[in-house]
Design a protein around this motif. Structure first.
Motif, PDB file in Angstrom:
ATOM      1  N   VAL A  82       5.886   3.066   2.437  1.00 11.37           N
ATOM      2  CA  VAL A  82       6.230   3.774   1.269  1.00 11.37           C
ATOM      3  C   VAL A  82       7.452   3.535   0.268  1.00 11.37           C
ATOM      4  O   VAL A  82       7.070   3.461  -0.958  1.00 11.37           O
ATOM      5  CB  VAL A  82       6.556   5.401   1.671  1.00 11.37           C
ATOM      6  N   ALA A  83       8.332   3.110   0.899  1.00  6.20           N
ATOM      7  CA  ALA A  83       9.777   2.718  -0.050  1.00  6.20           C
ATOM      8  C   ALA A  83       9.293   1.603  -0.731  1.00  6.20           C
ATOM      9  O   ALA A  83       9.533   1.230  -1.813  1.00  6.20           O
ATOM     10  CB  ALA A  83      10.875   2.751   0.801  1.00  6.20           C
ATOM     11  N   PRO A  84       8.934   0.547  -0.018  1.00  6.83           N
ATOM     12  CA  PRO A  84       8.502  -0.888  -0.754  1.00  6.83           C
ATOM     13  C   PRO A  84       7.613  -0.815  -1.724  1.00  6.83           C
ATOM     14  O   PRO A  84       7.639  -1.272  -2.617  1.00  6.83           O
ATOM     15  CB  PRO A  84       8.228  -1.865   0.530  1.00  6.83           C
ATOM     16  N   LEU A  85       6.394  -0.007  -1.253  1.00  6.94           N
ATOM     17  CA  LEU A  85       5.213   0.290  -2.231  1.00  6.94           C
ATOM     18  C   LEU A  85       5.951   0.974  -3.497  1.00  6.94           C
ATOM     19  O   LEU A  85       5.418   0.374  -4.673  1.00  6.94           O
ATOM     20  CB  LEU A  85       4.156   0.774  -1.778  1.00  6.94           C
ATOM     21  N   SER A  86       6.671   1.906  -3.466  1.00  9.89           N
ATOM     22  CA  SER A  86       7.344   2.555  -4.675  1.00  9.89           C
ATOM     23  C   SER A  86       8.108   1.640  -5.334  1.00  9.89           C
ATOM     24  O   SER A  86       7.954   1.663  -6.656  1.00  9.89           O
ATOM     25  CB  SER A  86       7.922   3.632  -3.896  1.00  9.89           C
ATOM     26  N   LEU A  87       9.107   1.052  -4.825  1.00  5.31           N
ATOM     27  CA  LEU A  87       9.832  -0.093  -5.534  1.00  5.31           C
ATOM     28  C   LEU A  87       9.066  -1.023  -6.245  1.00  5.31           C
ATOM     29  O   LEU A  87       9.272  -1.594  -7.411  1.00  5.31           O
ATOM     30  CB  LEU A  87      10.955  -0.479  -4.450  1.00  5.31           C
ATOM     31  N   ILE A  88       7.987  -1.551  -5.500  1.00  3.26           N
ATOM     32  CA  ILE A  88       6.987  -2.632  -6.089  1.00  3.26           C
ATOM     33  C   ILE A  88       6.413  -2.136  -7.146  1.00  3.26           C
ATOM     34  O   ILE A  88       6.252  -2.758  -8.409  1.00  3.26           O
ATOM     35  CB  ILE A  88       6.041  -3.435  -5.157  1.00  3.26           C
ATOM     36  N   LEU A  89       5.812  -0.710  -7.061  1.00  4.45           N
ATOM     37  CA  LEU A  89       5.158  -0.327  -8.395  1.00  4.45           C
ATOM     38  C   LEU A  89       5.909  -0.186  -9.460  1.00  4.45           C
ATOM     39  O   LEU A  89       5.752   0.072 -10.676  1.00  4.45           O
ATOM     40  CB  LEU A  89       4.674   1.118  -7.923  1.00  4.45           C
ATOM     41  N   PHE A  90       7.337   0.335  -9.180  1.00  9.84           N
ATOM     42  CA  PHE A  90       8.401   0.646 -10.179  1.00  9.84           C
ATOM     43  C   PHE A  90       8.779  -1.018 -10.968  1.00  9.84           C
ATOM     44  O   PHE A  90       8.798  -1.000 -12.254  1.00  9.84           O
ATOM     45  CB  PHE A  90       9.717   0.891  -9.638  1.00  9.84           C
ATOM     46  N   VAL A  91       8.801  -2.206 -10.070  1.00  9.81           N
ATOM     47  CA  VAL A  91       9.130  -3.246 -10.699  1.00  9.81           C
ATOM     48  C   VAL A  91       8.069  -3.652 -11.495  1.00  9.81           C
ATOM     49  O   VAL A  91       8.340  -4.353 -12.688  1.00  9.81           O
ATOM     50  CB  VAL A  91       9.561  -4.279  -9.504  1.00  9.81           C
ATOM     51  N   ILE A  92       6.724  -3.658 -11.076  1.00  8.01           N
ATOM     52  CA  ILE A  92       5.729  -4.185 -11.941  1.00  8.01           C
ATOM     53  C   ILE A  92       5.219  -3.102 -13.224  1.00  8.01           C
ATOM     54  O   ILE A  92       4.577  -3.383 -14.157  1.00  8.01           O
ATOM     55  CB  ILE A  92       4.469  -4.384 -11.395  1.00  8.01           C
ATOM     56  N   GLY A  93       5.873  -1.949 -13.338  1.00  4.34           N
ATOM     57  CA  GLY A  93       5.767  -0.958 -14.341  1.00  4.34           C
ATOM     58  C   GLY A  93       4.625  -0.146 -14.237  1.00  4.34           C
ATOM     59  O   GLY A  93       4.549   0.641 -15.313  1.00  4.34           O
ATOM     60  N   GLU A  94       4.190   0.249 -13.175  1.00  7.07           N
ATOM     61  CA  GLU A  94       3.199   1.190 -12.888  1.00  7.07           C
ATOM     62  C   GLU A  94       3.776   2.742 -12.855  1.00  7.07           C
ATOM     63  O   GLU A  94       3.107   3.561 -13.158  1.00  7.07           O
ATOM     64  CB  GLU A  94       2.450   0.866 -11.610  1.00  7.07           C
ATOM     65  N   GLU A  95       4.821   2.739 -12.249  1.00 11.05           N
ATOM     66  CA  GLU A  95       5.600   4.139 -12.257  1.00 11.05           C
ATOM     67  C   GLU A  95       6.874   4.070 -12.478  1.00 11.05           C
ATOM     68  O   GLU A  95       7.525   3.091 -12.835  1.00 11.05           O
ATOM     69  CB  GLU A  95       5.555   4.508 -10.626  1.00 11.05           C
ATOM     70  N   SER A  96       7.520   5.503 -12.787  1.00 13.43           N
ATOM     71  CA  SER A  96       8.953   5.330 -13.106  1.00 13.43           C
ATOM     72  C   SER A  96       9.656   5.090 -11.746  1.00 13.43           C
ATOM     73  O   SER A  96       9.017   5.161 -10.632  1.00 13.43           O
ATOM     74  CB  SER A  96       9.282   6.822 -13.490  1.00 13.43           C
TER      75      SER A  96
END
Length: 69
Positions: A23-37
């Motif tokens: 969960v944590a790595p996926l959330s951070l990856i999505l943040f870095v690529i701009g998909e989520e806040s």
């Protein structure tokens, strides 16, 4: 260590794998690529899980009379 404590340790281990490993790595990856806040929800979860585990295991030990000083 009692069976109940071993079972809960296994549950917490699986929670650690799920939260810290997925969960944590996926959330951070999505943040870095701009998909989520920024995933602010994960900060309290990541910080509170070890404290919650220690507190719960200690309560199990106290209840069973196996408290370590």
């Amino acid at each position: 260590m009692s069976k109940k404590e071993k079972r809960w340790r296994r549950v917490y281990f699986l929670l650690y794998l799920l939260i810290y490993g997925l969960v944590a790595p996926l959330s951070l990856i999505l943040f870095v690529i701009g998909e989520e806040s920024f995933p602010f929800f994960i900060i309290p979860v990541v910080l509170a899980l070890p404290a919650m585990k220690n507190n719960h295991i200690q309560k199990i030990r106290e209840k069973e009379g196996l408290s370590k000083s």
